[in-house]
Scaffold this motif. Structure first.
Motif, PDB file in Angstrom:
ATOM      1  N   THR A   3       0.833  -1.199   0.000  1.00 17.42           N
ATOM      2  CA  THR A   3       0.000   0.000   0.000  1.00 17.42           C
ATOM      3  C   THR A   3       0.872   1.256   0.000  1.00 17.42           C
ATOM      4  OG1 THR A   3      -0.106  -0.029   2.417  1.00 17.42           O
ATOM      5  CG2 THR A   3      -1.923  -1.095   1.213  1.00 17.42           C
ATOM      6  N   PRO A  51      -6.872   6.260   2.954  1.00 18.03           N
ATOM      7  CA  PRO A  51      -6.660   4.913   3.497  1.00 18.03           C
ATOM      8  C   PRO A  51      -7.282   4.782   4.889  1.00 18.03           C
ATOM      9  CG  PRO A  51      -4.644   6.197   3.625  1.00 18.03           C
ATOM     10  CD  PRO A  51      -5.615   7.023   2.836  1.00 18.03           C
ATOM     11  N   VAL A  55      -0.340   3.292   5.695  1.00 15.16           N
ATOM     12  CA  VAL A  55       0.104   2.545   4.523  1.00 15.16           C
ATOM     13  C   VAL A  55       1.594   2.248   4.669  1.00 15.16           C
ATOM     14  CG1 VAL A  55      -1.663   3.572   3.031  1.00 15.16           C
ATOM     15  CG2 VAL A  55       0.599   4.663   3.238  1.00 15.16           C
ATOM     16  N   ALA A  80       1.813   6.660   7.334  1.00 12.99           N
ATOM     17  CA  ALA A  80       2.620   5.596   6.712  1.00 12.99           C
ATOM     18  C   ALA A  80       3.714   5.109   7.644  1.00 12.99           C
ATOM     19  CB  ALA A  80       3.236   6.122   5.424  1.00 12.99           C
TER      20      ALA A  80
END
Length: 361
Positions: A3, A51, A55, A80
């Motif tokens: 992702t 998201p 990710v 992230a």
């Protein structure tokens, strides 16, 4: 990497997203202008939905002056596991991030050496980075996992990783990217008020020199504002050469034979140094520059003519290494310059003549 989120859906961000999405990565797209993210999503670069959780990698694809603020916000939001930017300047944004007191273990600065004179998501392509250098500027603080994520991104985009110090990178791009942009724009600016008769004489040389002058001025102001010192240093050297060249040209107008000889020597010097510098520019696939023979073919401006000439070259068993098209002014025709290995040129010329093509010497 499964992702990723791309923040900034211009040419570079959307191209990276297209490459990742095409290789099975789930990509989320974000932009300060939601319509750009929607456009990128419609092109197949991913989804413009946020998201649900962190990710693997956040790709910050915004201008250099906005990198620190954008990255700081993303890090504080925990979007992230790893973060990188793709801005064309590296030293300044890194120092801004340090000044903000961020933990930079999860961050690495990068710069893909690819682009176009057009910007925006509609100019993006999944193969933009293929075979191109992609600079990585890790520090001692960079986490190994983040470096590996960056290397995976480079591999998925089929680029070539190059590790550099951030400030060395900025000096390098000042020479090979930022200064050429300004010089191209300066040459093109001479055409703005030129007589129409002169402009109609434009050939391939002026097209080559001014191609990147079509780039977005606003984007370049932001890039140059982030790297002004190194660019000014390179331009100062160019200005010195330019001043000497002007003096040499004036000397060629002199009635004094000795001055004319000196002027000719000055012009020859700058041209020879240009030859020496040009030889150092990497050739095909980043290899040493190769010398090709040009087979020039007269071609009409009709659908299918280019395809036909390439097909005839293939039937002759010749690989065309490069190609240029020089359009004839005021005519629906032009010259296609096929660059081939010197040993293949005579055979290709003969084969094309047999198939009815007009070869120009």
């Amino acid at each position: 990497m499964r992702t990723a989120v791309v923040i900034g859906t211009g040419l570079i961000g959307t191209s990276a997203a297209l490459a990742l999405a095409g290789r099975g990565v789930t990509v989320h797209l974000s932009d300060h202008d939601p319509s750009r993210a929607r456009t990128a999503a419609a092109l197949g670069a991913g989804t413009d939905e946020a998201p649900e959780g962190p990710v693997d990698l956040a790709i910050i694809a915004v201008p250099p002056t906005h990198v620190a603020a954008t990255l700081s916000s993303a890090m504080r939001d925990g979007v992230a596991r790893g973060y990188l930017d793709v801005a064309s300047v590296k030293g300044g944004p890194r120092r801004e991030l340090e000044a903000l007191g961020l933990d930079l273990a999860a961050y690495i600065g990068t710069h893909p050496m690819a682009g176009k004179e057009r910007s925006g998501p509609l100019a993006a392509t999944a193969d933009l980075f293929e075979g191109r250098p992609w600079v990585l500027t890790p520090t001692r603080d960079t986490d190994t996992e983040v470096l590996n994520l960056a290397l995976e991104l480079v591999a998925l985009c089929r680029a070539v990783p190059v590790v550099m110090d951030a400030d060395a990178h900025d000096r390098a791009v000042a020479l090979v990217s930022h200064t050429p942009q300004l010089i191209s724009s300066m040459v093109a600016a001479r055409l703005e008020a030129a007589d129409e008769t002169a402009v109609r004489l434009c050939g391939q040389g002026i097209r080559d020199v001014t191609r990147i002058a079509a780039s977005d001025p606003g984007m370049w102001v932001e890039i140059l504002s982030a790297n002004p010192g190194p660019v000014a240093d390179v331009l100062a050297g160019v200005a010195a050469d330019l001043g000497e060249t002007v003096e040499a040209l004036r000397a060629l107008q002199s009635s004094d034979a000795e001055k004319r000889r000196g002027g000719a020597a000055g012009i020859e010097d700058v041209l020879r140094r240009g030859n020496a510098g040009r030889v150092r520019v990497p050739g095909k696939h980043g290899a040493a520059p190769a010398t090709y023979e040009v087979v020039a073919v007269l071609i009409s401006d009709r659908p299918g003519e280019l395809a036909r000439i390439f097909a005839d070259a293939s039937r002759a068993g010749v690989n065309v290494e490069d190609v240029r098209i020089d359009h004839a002014t005021g005519q629906q025709a032009g010259l296609v310059q096929l660059m081939v290995e010197p040993s293949a040129a005579p055979g290709l010329s003969a084969a094309l003549r047999e198939r009815g093509w007009s070869i120009r010497q």
